[in-house]
Write a protein that holds these residues in place. Structure first.
Motif, short mmCIF file in Angstrom:
data_model
loop_
_atom_site.label_atom_id
_atom_site.label_comp_id
_atom_site.label_asym_id
_atom_site.label_seq_id
_atom_site.Cartn_x
_atom_site.Cartn_y
_atom_site.Cartn_z
N LYS A 112 26.20 30.71 43.95
CA LYS A 112 26.35 29.59 44.87
C LYS A 112 27.66 29.81 45.64
O LYS A 112 28.74 29.73 45.05
N LEU A 113 27.55 30.07 46.93
CA LEU A 113 28.71 30.42 47.73
C LEU A 113 28.79 29.55 48.98
O LEU A 113 27.79 28.98 49.42
N ALA A 114 30.00 29.47 49.53
CA ALA A 114 30.22 28.82 50.82
C ALA A 114 30.87 29.84 51.74
O ALA A 114 31.93 30.39 51.42
N PHE A 115 30.23 30.10 52.88
CA PHE A 115 30.79 30.99 53.90
C PHE A 115 31.42 30.12 54.98
O PHE A 115 30.71 29.36 55.66
N VAL A 116 32.73 30.20 55.11
CA VAL A 116 33.47 29.30 55.99
C VAL A 116 34.20 30.11 57.05
O VAL A 116 35.02 30.97 56.73
N GLU A 131 38.08 33.93 61.25
CA GLU A 131 38.15 34.56 59.94
C GLU A 131 37.07 33.95 59.04
O GLU A 131 37.00 32.73 58.87
N MET A 132 36.24 34.81 58.48
CA MET A 132 35.14 34.37 57.61
C MET A 132 35.54 34.55 56.16
O MET A 132 35.72 35.67 55.68
N LYS A 133 35.68 33.43 55.45
CA LYS A 133 36.07 33.46 54.04
C LYS A 133 34.87 33.07 53.18
O LYS A 133 34.05 32.24 53.56
N VAL A 134 34.80 33.67 52.02
CA VAL A 134 33.72 33.42 51.08
C VAL A 134 34.29 32.74 49.85
O VAL A 134 35.16 33.29 49.17
N LEU A 181 36.76 34.23 47.13
CA LEU A 181 36.22 35.45 46.54
C LEU A 181 36.34 36.66 47.45
O LEU A 181 36.50 37.79 46.98
N ASP A 182 36.24 36.43 48.75
CA ASP A 182 36.17 37.59 49.65
C ASP A 182 36.39 37.12 51.08
O ASP A 182 36.40 35.92 51.38
N ARG A 183 36.56 38.08 51.97
CA ARG A 183 36.59 37.86 53.41
C ARG A 183 35.61 38.83 54.05
O ARG A 183 35.61 40.01 53.73
N LEU A 184 34.79 38.30 54.95
CA LEU A 184 33.83 39.16 55.64
C LEU A 184 34.43 39.64 56.95
O LEU A 184 35.03 38.86 57.69
N SER A 185 34.24 40.91 57.22
CA SER A 185 34.71 41.49 58.46
C SER A 185 33.54 41.72 59.40
O SER A 185 32.40 41.95 58.97
#
Length: 390
Positions: free
Chosen positions: A316-320, A326-329, A16-20
């Motif tokens: 319901k999400l997984a932050f990996v 690199e943080m992926k959602v 869904l997204d990438r966190l910076s």
């Protein structure tokens, strides 16, 4: 044993997204205020899942130096609550809270998490060179509370030579304008002089067999024993670390300070040894450790608040986070019922007038107002009464 792929990447759907990592910004570090102990418990040894509420941390007893400690051949619990809890790792916390603080307003909390998750996020925000991949699952409870659940490659390390049951301690506090409920592992508590410092008053929990009560409403495989002193006062809590003497000057204070700060632990006990023989024990107050914190660590604390706000969502999400930082959602498409909280426990996150209304929109963030008894964590620990070794 689950593989890294199965445990760390299982149940993921669409990316869904990438966190910076937030860019450095001027301004003060978000303050921790209104810290209050609300629940605690110990796990009882044995195959059946039993918690002792409120339980007690081990009492710290100064020992005549030098002394030698041998290896512990028992397995190490990496994630004790994940290994022992029959369902969600948050069930024992909520059950203990029900017994020790039955009127605690869960519906007013923004984030429920383990300190471990916050420390992992801080390492990522600090761009740590030895970053280990991690995963944190997010789930909405009630109208605006998000549960952040730690996921590990495995919960028990059968090859390790140390095992710690320790004491689980939950504190509520404001972090900036976020209302937090944070669970952490506490190593020990300061004991007053006299018989309590001579006798081990950690309670022989392994021998307890009376007054075992099964949780009901809703029914659970988890049982409890209600015994022990009241929830321990914050000023008595201690974090214990050991290092080889030659590594004393290379301690990572940027790692240690948030560990104490985020759990409200005012004292570090540092044992220095040579090949297992301890010759020096230092007791260091958190206010002294704060002076050793770098600018990078301060920026990470600023970024932590921003990232937690981004994680506060209704899905319901997984932050990996991978090895490259690199943080992926991901959307969580497959939900393991063994990891889920019972519906009745989730309903406790609704305000009384909101129960069953079916609303799920995220609550607008409002800056919380401290009550008359609220004080900054730093001010609290300056007044604490922890004693130095004689």
């Amino acid at each position: 044993m689950p593989t890294r792929t199965a445990e760390m990447n299982g149940g993921q759907g669409a990316l869904l997204d990438r966190l910076s990592i937030p860019e450095p910004r001027p301004g003060p570090v978000p303050k921790i205020s209104g810290m209050k102990a609300v629940a605690s418990y110990n796990w009882k040894e044995g195959k059946n899942p039993v918690i002792i509420v409120p339980g007690s941390p081990p009492h710290w007893k100064p020992t005549q130096l030098p002394f030698t400690v041998g290896d512990d051949t028992d397995p190490e619990y990496i994630n004790l609550n994940g290994a022992k809890s029959p369902s969600s790792a948050f069930e024992p916390l909520l059950r203990a809270l029900q017994l020790t603080s039955p009127t605690y307003p869960l519906h007013q909390v923004d984030i429920v998490t383990d300190r471990n998750n916050l420390r992992k996020l801080l390492r990522w925000l600090s761009r740590a060179h030895d970053l280990t991949p991690f995963r944190i699952d997010a789930e909405l409870a009630g109208k605006g509370t998000v549960l952040l659940t730690r996921r590990e490659e495995r919960d028990v390390d059968l090859e390790a030579r140390f095992r710690g049951f320790g004491h689980n301690f939950a504190k509520s506090y404001d972090f900036g304008n976020l209302a937090m409920l944070v669970r952490s592992h506490i190593d020990a508590m300061d004991a007053p002089p006299g018989p309590a410092a001579v006798e081990d008053l950690t309670l022989r929990f392994e021998d307890l067999s009376v007054n075992l009560t099964a949780f009901s409403n809703p029914p659970s495989q988890l049982s409890y024993i209600k015994t022990g002193p009241p929830v321990v006062e914050a000023w008595k809590l201690m974090e214990i670390k050991t290092r080889a003497e030659w590594k004393r000057d290379s301690l990572d204070w940027d790692e240690i300070y948030p560990q104490l700060l985020l759990s409200g632990t005012p004292m570090l006990v540092l044992g220095l040894h040579q090949r297992g023989t301890f010759g020096t024990i230092e007791q260091i107050h958190v206010t002294e450790i704060a002076k050793k914190q770098s600018k990078t660590a301060e920026e990470a604390m600023k970024g932590l608040k921003a990232v937690l706000a981004e994680m506060k969502t209704g899905r319901k999400l997984a932050f990996v986070c991978d090895e490259q930082g690199e943080m992926k959602v991901y959307e969580r498409t497959v939900v393991d019922p063994k990891r889920e909280l019972a519906k009745e426990l989730l309903e406790r996150f609704w305000a009384p007038e909101e129960e069953g209304d079916g609303e799920s929109e995220e609550e607008e963030g409002e800056e919380s107002e401290d009550g008359a008894d609220t004080s900054e964590f730093e001010e609290m620990v300056r007044r604490e009464k922890a004693k130095c070794f004689e």
